[in-house]
Enzyme design. Structure first.
Site, PDB file in Angstrom:
ATOM      1  CB  CYS A 125      -1.057   1.593   1.397  1.00  0.00           C
ATOM      2  SG  CYS A 125      -0.511   0.000   0.742  1.00  0.00           S
ATOM      3  CD  GLU A 152      -2.055   0.953  -5.251  1.00  0.00           C
ATOM      4  OE1 GLU A 152      -2.879   0.013  -5.067  1.00  0.00           O
ATOM      5  OE2 GLU A 152      -1.993   1.928  -4.498  1.00  0.00           O
TER       6      GLU A 152
END
Length: 146
Positions: free
Chosen positions: A84, A56
């Site tokens: 996360c 990401e």
């Protein structure tokens, strides 16, 4: 889920498999704007010896560079695992419009952060897309390490 959504998630899964082939935790991410892929990445933390080299984060960096802006409003993120906390904060800071993810991450998932008043932007969240496929990818990877 539209055909485009499936296509973008399939790209993310292909990147996740590539990550696994390189010994990385199998996560792939794709950032899309107006049905066009702006950026895509796979986890590279081991390869780069950098804890920030999550799929990401790398995709966000590349999309920002391509647009010439730190603001990714109107962009959607497709990722094979629930982001996360580090990635969730970056997603919020980049003002990504929507996040589509496959497998939930009970141990390290950061979706809960989007409810935090410290984050100024809350994207629309769509979790559990092809969840069994994402979960099996993760389980298979960690099984192979044992």
């Amino acid at each position: 889920m539209s055909e485009n959504d499936k296509e973008f998630m399939n790209i993310a899964f292909a990147l996740a498999q590539e990550a696994a082939n390189f010994g990385e935790v199998p996560v792939g991410a794709v950032i899309v704007k107006n049905a066009e892929v702006l950026a895509s990445a796979r986890n590279m933390s081991e390869e780069e010896q950098n804890v920030c080299a999550h799929a990401e984060m790398l995709a966000i960096r590349d999309a920002c560079k391509k647009l010439g802006s730190k603001n990714l409003s109107g962009c959607d993120l497709y990722v094979t695992l629930e982001p996360c906390p580090m990635c969730a904060a970056a997603i919020s800071s980049a003002r990504i419009r929507r996040v589509y993810f496959s497998a939930y991450d009970a141990k390290s998932g950061g979706e809960f952060l989007f409810a935090s008043p410290q984050l100024h932007h809350k994207p629309e969240i769509y979790g559990g897309i092809e969840e069994s496929r994402g979960a099996e990818l993760m389980k298979g990877f960690f099984r192979s390490l044992r």
